[in-house]
Design a protein around this motif. Structure first.
Motif, PDB file in Angstrom:
ATOM      1  N   ILE B  93       0.841  -1.204   0.000  1.00 40.68           N
ATOM      2  CA  ILE B  93       0.000   0.000   0.000  1.00 40.68           C
ATOM      3  C   ILE B  93       0.872   1.248   0.000  1.00 40.68           C
ATOM      4  CG2 ILE B  93      -1.649   1.316   1.417  1.00 40.68           C
ATOM      5  CD1 ILE B  93      -2.878  -1.447   2.203  1.00 40.68           C
ATOM      6  N   GLY B  94       2.025   1.194   0.692  1.00 36.83           N
ATOM      7  CA  GLY B  94       2.932   2.342   0.726  1.00 36.83           C
ATOM      8  C   GLY B  94       3.450   2.711  -0.657  1.00 36.83           C
ATOM      9  N   LEU B  95       3.726   1.707  -1.494  1.00 39.13           N
ATOM     10  CA  LEU B  95       4.181   1.984  -2.865  1.00 39.13           C
ATOM     11  C   LEU B  95       3.107   2.735  -3.644  1.00 39.13           C
ATOM     12  CD1 LEU B  95       6.169   1.527  -5.264  1.00 39.13           C
ATOM     13  CD2 LEU B  95       4.960  -0.612  -5.702  1.00 39.13           C
ATOM     14  N   LEU B  96       1.868   2.250  -3.554  1.00 37.08           N
ATOM     15  CA  LEU B  96       0.762   2.902  -4.260  1.00 37.08           C
ATOM     16  C   LEU B  96       0.537   4.306  -3.713  1.00 37.08           C
ATOM     17  CD1 LEU B  96      -1.611  -0.189  -4.147  1.00 37.08           C
ATOM     18  CD2 LEU B  96      -0.065   0.479  -6.014  1.00 37.08           C
ATOM     19  N   TYR B  97       0.666   4.440  -2.401  1.00 33.78           N
ATOM     20  CA  TYR B  97       0.504   5.741  -1.746  1.00 33.78           C
ATOM     21  C   TYR B  97       1.579   6.714  -2.224  1.00 33.78           C
ATOM     22  CZ  TYR B  97       0.758   9.086   2.165  1.00 33.78           C
ATOM     23  OH  TYR B  97       0.813  10.221   2.929  1.00 33.78           O
ATOM     24  N   ALA B  98       2.827   6.247  -2.282  1.00 28.35           N
ATOM     25  CA  ALA B  98       3.933   7.113  -2.718  1.00 28.35           C
ATOM     26  C   ALA B  98       3.718   7.581  -4.152  1.00 28.35           C
ATOM     27  CB  ALA B  98       5.263   6.376  -2.587  1.00 28.35           C
ATOM     28  N   GLU B 103       1.489  14.867  -0.182  1.00 29.39           N
ATOM     29  CA  GLU B 103       2.434  15.875   0.288  1.00 29.39           C
ATOM     30  C   GLU B 103       3.647  15.170   0.894  1.00 29.39           C
ATOM     31  OE1 GLU B 103       2.465  19.285   0.331  1.00 29.39           O
ATOM     32  OE2 GLU B 103       0.735  19.143  -1.021  1.00 29.39           O
ATOM     33  N   LEU B 104       4.847  15.706   0.647  1.00 28.19           N
ATOM     34  CA  LEU B 104       6.051  15.090   1.200  1.00 28.19           C
ATOM     35  C   LEU B 104       5.993  14.994   2.724  1.00 28.19           C
ATOM     36  CD1 LEU B 104       8.952  13.988   0.971  1.00 28.19           C
ATOM     37  CD2 LEU B 104       9.762  16.356   0.913  1.00 28.19           C
ATOM     38  N   SER B 105       5.540  16.091   3.375  1.00 31.18           N
ATOM     39  CA  SER B 105       5.535  16.087   4.845  1.00 31.18           C
ATOM     40  C   SER B 105       4.546  15.049   5.385  1.00 31.18           C
ATOM     41  CB  SER B 105       5.190  17.477   5.374  1.00 31.18           C
ATOM     42  OG  SER B 105       3.936  17.878   4.861  1.00 31.18           O
ATOM     43  N   THR B 106       3.410  14.918   4.722  1.00 24.97           N
ATOM     44  CA  THR B 106       2.405  13.925   5.151  1.00 24.97           C
ATOM     45  C   THR B 106       2.941  12.512   4.946  1.00 24.97           C
ATOM     46  OG1 THR B 106       0.766  15.468   4.276  1.00 24.97           O
ATOM     47  CG2 THR B 106      -0.029  13.285   4.938  1.00 24.97           C
ATOM     48  N   ALA B 107       3.595  12.303   3.807  1.00 20.78           N
ATOM     49  CA  ALA B 107       4.132  10.977   3.515  1.00 20.78           C
ATOM     50  C   ALA B 107       5.211  10.610   4.537  1.00 20.78           C
ATOM     51  CB  ALA B 107       4.698  10.937   2.102  1.00 20.78           C
ATOM     52  N   LEU B 108       6.120  11.563   4.816  1.00 17.03           N
ATOM     53  CA  LEU B 108       7.184  11.295   5.793  1.00 17.03           C
ATOM     54  C   LEU B 108       6.584  10.944   7.147  1.00 17.03           C
ATOM     55  CD1 LEU B 108       9.853  14.006   4.916  1.00 17.03           C
ATOM     56  CD2 LEU B 108      10.232  11.525   5.008  1.00 17.03           C
ATOM     57  N   LEU B 109       5.508  11.658   7.525  1.00 16.42           N
ATOM     58  CA  LEU B 109       4.852  11.389   8.807  1.00 16.42           C
ATOM     59  C   LEU B 109       4.350   9.942   8.849  1.00 16.42           C
ATOM     60  CD1 LEU B 109       4.231  13.297  11.221  1.00 16.42           C
ATOM     61  CD2 LEU B 109       1.903  13.478  10.349  1.00 16.42           C
ATOM     62  N   HIS B 110       3.693   9.503   7.762  1.00 11.49           N
ATOM     63  CA  HIS B 110       3.191   8.132   7.700  1.00 11.49           C
ATOM     64  C   HIS B 110       4.341   7.130   7.815  1.00 11.49           C
ATOM     65  CE1 HIS B 110      -0.605   9.870   6.221  1.00 11.49           C
ATOM     66  NE2 HIS B 110      -1.153   8.699   6.451  1.00 11.49           N
ATOM     67  N   PHE B 111       5.381   7.321   7.002  1.00 15.28           N
ATOM     68  CA  PHE B 111       6.466   6.339   6.955  1.00 15.28           C
ATOM     69  C   PHE B 111       7.219   6.275   8.293  1.00 15.28           C
ATOM     70  CE2 PHE B 111       6.840   7.548   2.173  1.00 15.28           C
ATOM     71  CZ  PHE B 111       5.686   6.829   1.898  1.00 15.28           C
ATOM     72  N   ARG B 112       7.465   7.465   8.881  1.00 12.31           N
ATOM     73  CA  ARG B 112       8.235   7.495  10.141  1.00 12.31           C
ATOM     74  C   ARG B 112       7.449   6.869  11.283  1.00 12.31           C
ATOM     75  NH1 ARG B 112      10.144  13.745   9.239  1.00 12.31           N
ATOM     76  NH2 ARG B 112      11.992  13.291   7.973  1.00 12.31           N
ATOM     77  N   ILE B 113       6.156   7.207  11.370  1.00  8.76           N
ATOM     78  CA  ILE B 113       5.357   6.660  12.473  1.00  8.76           C
ATOM     79  C   ILE B 113       5.257   5.144  12.328  1.00  8.76           C
ATOM     80  CG2 ILE B 113       3.046   6.564  13.504  1.00  8.76           C
ATOM     81  CD1 ILE B 113       2.738   9.537  12.886  1.00  8.76           C
ATOM     82  N   PHE B 114       5.020   4.651  11.097  1.00 10.66           N
ATOM     83  CA  PHE B 114       4.917   3.206  10.907  1.00 10.66           C
ATOM     84  C   PHE B 114       6.214   2.520  11.335  1.00 10.66           C
ATOM     85  CE2 PHE B 114       5.487  -0.760   8.651  1.00 10.66           C
ATOM     86  CZ  PHE B 114       4.269  -1.389   8.858  1.00 10.66           C
TER      87      PHE B 114
END
Lengths: 159, 159, 159
Positions: B93-98, B103-114
């Protein structure tokens, strides 16, 4: 402008890729749902595996009776593992298939049949339905993934 | 020149995709680490499953006592399976999401928290910490993946 | 014209990506094969896990004797799980590696060694060969994936 068109978001404008993304998200969410079903059965059947999971409501000898296997919990765990065994190949091979330039209608047929078959497989396993219900739904999903793998290897073969 | 810009390496120039690649490599390496931890516990606890694994240091009846389950080994194996159940959906799902243009900041938030949640989950499971430590870290990773799936389906839905 | 070149099918024109697609399809098909091997051993050893799977040829008490674990079946299931634990990281990290712009010859070396190692691992586990046959084939595949992860993190690091 060519740089702009070459941005990674272009993949997401491709209809086959959008279909792939849609059905991949759906089957992965379906697989994730099995975690919640497992938790539901563990709590309602009071069947846990880790001592720390029962520590809040039972101590000592009384805790031990909750550290046990339960037929329904084990059934859900088998569904989850079967999902991993079958959905992982779909996601990996499906991505390559979506990038290999299939007809949109053919691709949609593959993705829809796989997704339907896996949902039927889960229901057939969970209820459970008499065989060969579960076996057939498994075989249909398996055949769809094999068909996509054949198309991928025929298109890109570079050993 | 447009052809050059259209090369597959372009994806790797996209900041969101680079962030996805970084965190995906990290969580997959973390998952792979569980194989080494399992091997470590199997050897130190002398708890094996395959007869050929004990053949070099024990024969016959004495071999049988090393073919057994061990609570620590089983615990690590559960962590590994839980990683598969949760990191596979994140990677897919992360690949499709990327690729869906977040937004870069939103994506970083998702990846870092996970990534942080899964590292905490492993520590909470391995030590083990009292509940709900492990349960909460699991739920946070699960919610991050569900949030990405929602964004993917909202952006690309093509059923 | 730049729009045309930017179509998603471009990835599939990249030689490294075609090599990745070829070997990923092969190892995922190899993993899928384990489902058929499991079914074969379940049927020939008459060792099933779900009551509905034996209902067509056995009832009541006689059904119970087919609901049992069998050493060969369990062995194949361990191969399948080991495949999931090792092929999932290869598929995920391999995709990022293929997009990170490696030399074609280096990439082919990684993909071919991994694929060969995993096929050897399955044979070593299934026959079974004496250790360290299985252990070494596992370690080679593990090292290849770790090497690709190192290249990915060195190229894209964006934490």
């Amino acid at each position: 402008r060519s740089g702009e068109m070459a941005k990674s978001t272009q993949l997401i404008d491709n209809e086959v890729f959008r279909a792939y993304a849609t059905y991949t998200a759906i089957v992965l969410l379906k697989m994730m749902l099995m975690s919640l079903v497992t938790a539901y059965f563990r709590i309602t059947r009071k069947a846990f595996v880790n001592p720390e999971d029962v520590a809040s409501f039972a101590k000592g000898e009384s805790a031990k009776k909750f550290l046990r296997t339960d037929a329904d919990v084990e059934r859900v765990r088998r569904i989850h593992l079967n999902d991993l065994e079958n959905i992982v190949p779909f996601v990996g091979i499906g991505l390559l298939y979506a990038l290999s330039g299939p007809e949109l209608s053919t691709a949609l047929l593959h993705f829809r049949i796989f997704t339907g078959a896996r949902i039927l497989h889960t229901l057939a396993y969970l209820i459970p339905l008499p065989q060969p219900g579960r076996g057939l739904s498994w075989a249909v999903g398996y055949a769809v993934t094999a068909s996509m793998a054949y198309k991928v290897l025929k298109t890109v073969f570079y050993p």
